[in-house]
Design a protein around this motif. Structure first.
Motif, short mmCIF file in Angstrom:
data_model
loop_
_atom_site.label_atom_id
_atom_site.label_comp_id
_atom_site.label_asym_id
_atom_site.label_seq_id
_atom_site.Cartn_x
_atom_site.Cartn_y
_atom_site.Cartn_z
N GLU A 171 -80.31 -70.54 66.49
CA GLU A 171 -79.47 -71.11 67.56
C GLU A 171 -78.32 -70.18 67.95
OE1 GLU A 171 -80.20 -73.80 69.40
OE2 GLU A 171 -82.05 -73.84 68.23
N GLU A 172 -77.75 -69.48 67.00
CA GLU A 172 -76.63 -68.57 67.31
C GLU A 172 -77.09 -67.44 68.23
OE1 GLU A 172 -73.72 -65.46 64.98
OE2 GLU A 172 -74.42 -67.22 63.90
N VAL A 173 -78.24 -66.88 67.95
CA VAL A 173 -78.79 -65.80 68.78
C VAL A 173 -79.13 -66.34 70.16
CG1 VAL A 173 -80.71 -64.19 69.06
CG2 VAL A 173 -79.62 -64.44 66.83
N LYS A 174 -79.72 -67.53 70.23
CA LYS A 174 -80.04 -68.13 71.53
C LYS A 174 -78.77 -68.30 72.38
CE LYS A 174 -83.94 -71.04 70.15
NZ LYS A 174 -84.36 -72.45 70.07
N GLU A 175 -77.71 -68.79 71.77
CA GLU A 175 -76.46 -69.00 72.51
C GLU A 175 -75.88 -67.67 72.98
OE1 GLU A 175 -73.93 -71.01 74.65
OE2 GLU A 175 -75.54 -71.96 73.55
N GLN A 176 -75.97 -66.63 72.16
CA GLN A 176 -75.49 -65.30 72.57
C GLN A 176 -76.26 -64.80 73.79
OE1 GLN A 176 -76.08 -63.05 68.98
NE2 GLN A 176 -74.14 -63.71 68.08
N VAL A 177 -77.56 -65.02 73.81
CA VAL A 177 -78.40 -64.59 74.95
C VAL A 177 -78.02 -65.38 76.20
CG1 VAL A 177 -80.76 -64.51 75.85
CG2 VAL A 177 -80.29 -63.79 73.50
N LYS A 178 -77.83 -66.69 76.06
CA LYS A 178 -77.44 -67.52 77.21
C LYS A 178 -76.13 -67.04 77.82
CE LYS A 178 -79.71 -71.65 75.44
NZ LYS A 178 -79.49 -72.98 74.85
N ARG A 179 -75.16 -66.77 76.96
CA ARG A 179 -73.85 -66.28 77.47
C ARG A 179 -74.00 -64.91 78.10
NH1 ARG A 179 -71.77 -68.53 72.53
NH2 ARG A 179 -71.80 -66.45 71.65
N ARG A 180 -74.73 -64.01 77.43
CA ARG A 180 -74.92 -62.65 77.96
C ARG A 180 -75.58 -62.68 79.33
NH1 ARG A 180 -79.68 -59.81 75.35
NH2 ARG A 180 -80.68 -61.04 76.98
N ASP A 181 -76.58 -63.55 79.50
CA ASP A 181 -77.32 -63.63 80.77
C ASP A 181 -76.66 -64.60 81.75
OD1 ASP A 181 -79.04 -61.85 79.58
OD2 ASP A 181 -80.68 -63.27 79.32
N ASN A 182 -75.46 -65.07 81.41
CA ASN A 182 -74.67 -65.95 82.28
C ASN A 182 -75.44 -67.22 82.69
OD1 ASN A 182 -72.24 -66.53 83.55
ND2 ASN A 182 -72.93 -65.68 85.49
N TYR A 183 -76.24 -67.74 81.76
CA TYR A 183 -76.99 -68.98 81.99
C TYR A 183 -77.80 -68.90 83.28
CZ TYR A 183 -74.06 -70.67 78.21
OH TYR A 183 -73.42 -70.81 77.00
N THR A 184 -78.39 -67.72 83.52
CA THR A 184 -79.12 -67.44 84.76
C THR A 184 -80.49 -66.83 84.44
OG1 THR A 184 -77.03 -67.01 85.88
CG2 THR A 184 -78.99 -66.10 86.91
N CYS A 185 -81.52 -67.25 85.16
CA CYS A 185 -82.85 -66.67 85.00
C CYS A 185 -82.84 -65.22 85.45
CB CYS A 185 -83.88 -67.46 85.82
SG CYS A 185 -85.53 -66.72 85.81
N LEU A 186 -83.30 -64.33 84.60
CA LEU A 186 -83.32 -62.91 84.96
C LEU A 186 -84.48 -62.56 85.88
CD1 LEU A 186 -82.19 -61.20 81.64
CD2 LEU A 186 -80.83 -61.94 83.61
N CYS A 187 -85.39 -63.49 86.08
CA CYS A 187 -86.52 -63.26 86.98
C CYS A 187 -86.15 -63.61 88.42
CB CYS A 187 -87.72 -64.06 86.51
SG CYS A 187 -89.20 -63.88 87.51
#
Length: 75
Positions: free
Chosen positions: A8-24
């Motif tokens: 869950e910690e890694v998932k949250e880091q990814v969400k914040r890094r990607d600004n809660y936005t789909c990269l596609c």
């Protein structure tokens, strides 16, 4: 976590890094179902990816399902 999911910690880091936005497609906001995707799949016929932050990205559910166990150039 299971072996097929990052913690869950890694998932949250990814969400914040990607600004809660789909990269596609760039979708974000309420009602948008985002999923954590392995850029290099955990398993396919040629590669084996990891759960590390640098191998994860946010995608809308439909893009993640379409991508499945492939890398983007294979799609």
């Amino acid at each position: 976590p299971t072996s097929s999911e990052p913690d869950e910690e890694v998932k949250e880091q990814v969400k914040r890094r990607d600004n809660y936005t789909c990269l596609c497609c760039g979708a974000s906001g309420r009602g948008i179902r985002l999923q954590i995707d392995h850029i290099v799949p955990l398993k396919n016929s040629r590669v084996c990816g990891l759960h590390c932050e640098h191998n994860l990205q946010l995608l809308v559910a439909s893009a993640n399902l379409t991508k499945s166990n492939r890398v983007w150039p294979d799609m």
